[in-house]
Design an enzyme around this catalytic site. Structure first.
Site, PDB file in Angstrom:
ATOM      1  N   ASN A 161       6.880   1.690  -4.743  1.00  0.00           N
ATOM      2  CA  ASN A 161       7.453   1.076  -5.943  1.00  0.00           C
ATOM      3  C   ASN A 161       6.700   1.388  -7.235  1.00  0.00           C
ATOM      4  O   ASN A 161       7.293   1.797  -8.231  1.00  0.00           O
ATOM      5  CB  ASN A 161       7.538  -0.443  -5.756  1.00  0.00           C
ATOM      6  CG  ASN A 161       8.593  -0.822  -4.741  1.00  0.00           C
ATOM      7  OD1 ASN A 161       9.645  -0.189  -4.678  1.00  0.00           O
ATOM      8  ND2 ASN A 161       8.316  -1.838  -3.954  1.00  0.00           N
ATOM      9  N   PRO A 169       0.823  -1.211   0.000  1.00  0.00           N
ATOM     10  CA  PRO A 169       0.000   0.000   0.000  1.00  0.00           C
ATOM     11  C   PRO A 169       0.860   1.265   0.000  1.00  0.00           C
ATOM     12  O   PRO A 169       1.835   1.360   0.741  1.00  0.00           O
ATOM     13  CB  PRO A 169      -0.795  -0.121   1.307  1.00  0.00           C
ATOM     14  CG  PRO A 169      -0.775  -1.573   1.640  1.00  0.00           C
ATOM     15  CD  PRO A 169       0.543  -2.080   1.147  1.00  0.00           C
ATOM     16  N   GLU A 170       0.494   2.210  -0.848  1.00  0.00           N
ATOM     17  CA  GLU A 170       1.206   3.484  -0.930  1.00  0.00           C
ATOM     18  C   GLU A 170       0.233   4.608  -0.587  1.00  0.00           C
ATOM     19  O   GLU A 170      -0.884   4.354  -0.137  1.00  0.00           O
ATOM     20  CB  GLU A 170       1.835   3.628  -2.320  1.00  0.00           C
ATOM     21  CG  GLU A 170       2.788   2.470  -2.636  1.00  0.00           C
ATOM     22  CD  GLU A 170       3.481   2.561  -3.982  1.00  0.00           C
ATOM     23  OE1 GLU A 170       3.540   3.671  -4.558  1.00  0.00           O
ATOM     24  OE2 GLU A 170       3.972   1.526  -4.468  1.00  0.00           O
ATOM     25  N   LYS A 223       2.207   7.576   3.870  1.00  0.00           N
ATOM     26  CA  LYS A 223       2.089   6.139   4.104  1.00  0.00           C
ATOM     27  C   LYS A 223       1.641   5.812   5.528  1.00  0.00           C
ATOM     28  O   LYS A 223       1.910   4.715   6.024  1.00  0.00           O
ATOM     29  CB  LYS A 223       3.412   5.440   3.801  1.00  0.00           C
ATOM     30  CG  LYS A 223       3.686   5.247   2.323  1.00  0.00           C
ATOM     31  CD  LYS A 223       4.836   4.272   2.133  1.00  0.00           C
ATOM     32  CE  LYS A 223       5.081   3.983   0.670  1.00  0.00           C
ATOM     33  NZ  LYS A 223       6.133   2.953   0.494  1.00  0.00           N
TER      34      LYS A 223
END
Length: 268
Positions: free
Chosen positions: A184, A2-3, A55
């Protein structure tokens, strides 16, 4: 993993399912979450709201007065609240469902006074996530790339001489001190749209965004046609949030490298 967009969408989900609901009793931690702390909270009536920053996501438990009842003690007085800050790790998320049987990987649970009883669960299959009761946003994380854009940009530009920017741009973009919310898949799309090779020095990219002195009398600013890399750090997460999904793509691998964070970078 999760971002920033996923954390923000999770906070919107929690606010949606918790709106108008009263929660009650203890916050229950799963027996297998031995590395995580207990949440010392046992109130007869409280509400839950959520906010996110990069985050991290924060739940706020707020005591309320139930109809016809008064708080039992000062410890459960109306106005009492508790903030719990979550980091989702690799697979954290929130679910809301009937409490007849808790999900296998539900590691922190908040129960409503509904009939049937419902539960808001923090679910984490891989258990890399964490929570901190009574905490605030982490000081080592910078402003959110999504909703604190001006502060985010200023934080990067004002610290351009930091050793963090000696690294390749693909590594620097994962530094949450400066790029809070980028992970990512976002960094890959940011670099692709900006047309920036992933292994060039971060400083060589970012210093072009700073006004540089041409001489004692004037300054020049680098101009470009599209959004710069810092603008894309804001634009792309907001696009993902708008899509309400994680972007998926198939790529042809022609050359792969492993960076200092032990994450494979693909350059096509």
């Amino acid at each position: 993993m999760p971002e920033g967009p996923e954390l923000h969408l999770a906070s919107k989900f929690v606010n949606l399912v918790c709106k108008g609901r009263i929660f009650t009793g203890k916050v229950v931690k799963s027996a297998v979450s031995t590395r995580q702390v207990e949440v010392e909270w046992n109130k007869p009536a409280y509400t839950i709201t959520a906010t996110s920053r990069g985050k991290e996501m924060k739940l706020t438990l707020q005591c309320v007065k139930t109809k016809g009842k008064k708080p039992d003690s000062k410890s459960s007085a109306v106005g009492d609240f508790l903030d719990i800050v979550f980091q989702f790790g690799m697979s954290g998320r929130f679910d809301f469902y009937e409490a007849s049987e808790l999900k296998k990987h539900a590691h922190l649970n908040f129960f409503t006074n509904d009939d049937p009883k419902m539960v808001l669960s923090y679910v984490d299959y891989r258990r890399f996530g964490s929570w901190k009761p009574g905490a605030d946003w982490s000081k080592e994380r910078g402003p959110c790339v999504m909703y604190e854009y001006d502060r985010f940009r200023e934080n990067v530009i004002n610290n351009i001489d930091d050793s963090a920017f000696n690294k390749p741009i693909c590594e620097a973009l994962l530094n949450q001190k400066y790029f809070n919310g980028i992970g990512n898949y976002l960094r890959a799309e940011i670099l692709y749209r900006a047309g920036i090779p992933p292994f060039v020095s971060a400083r060589s990219v970012l210093e072009t965004l700073v006004d540089s002195k041409q001489d004692d009398k004037s300054k020049v600013t680098v101009k470009q046609e599209g959004p710069d890399v810092l603008q894309l750090c804001n634009i792309l997460p907001l696009e993902v949030e708008g899509l309400d999904m994680i972007l998926k793509a198939e790529i042809q691998i022609t050359q792969s490298f492993r960076n200092g964070c032990s994450v494979t970078i693909i350059q096509t």
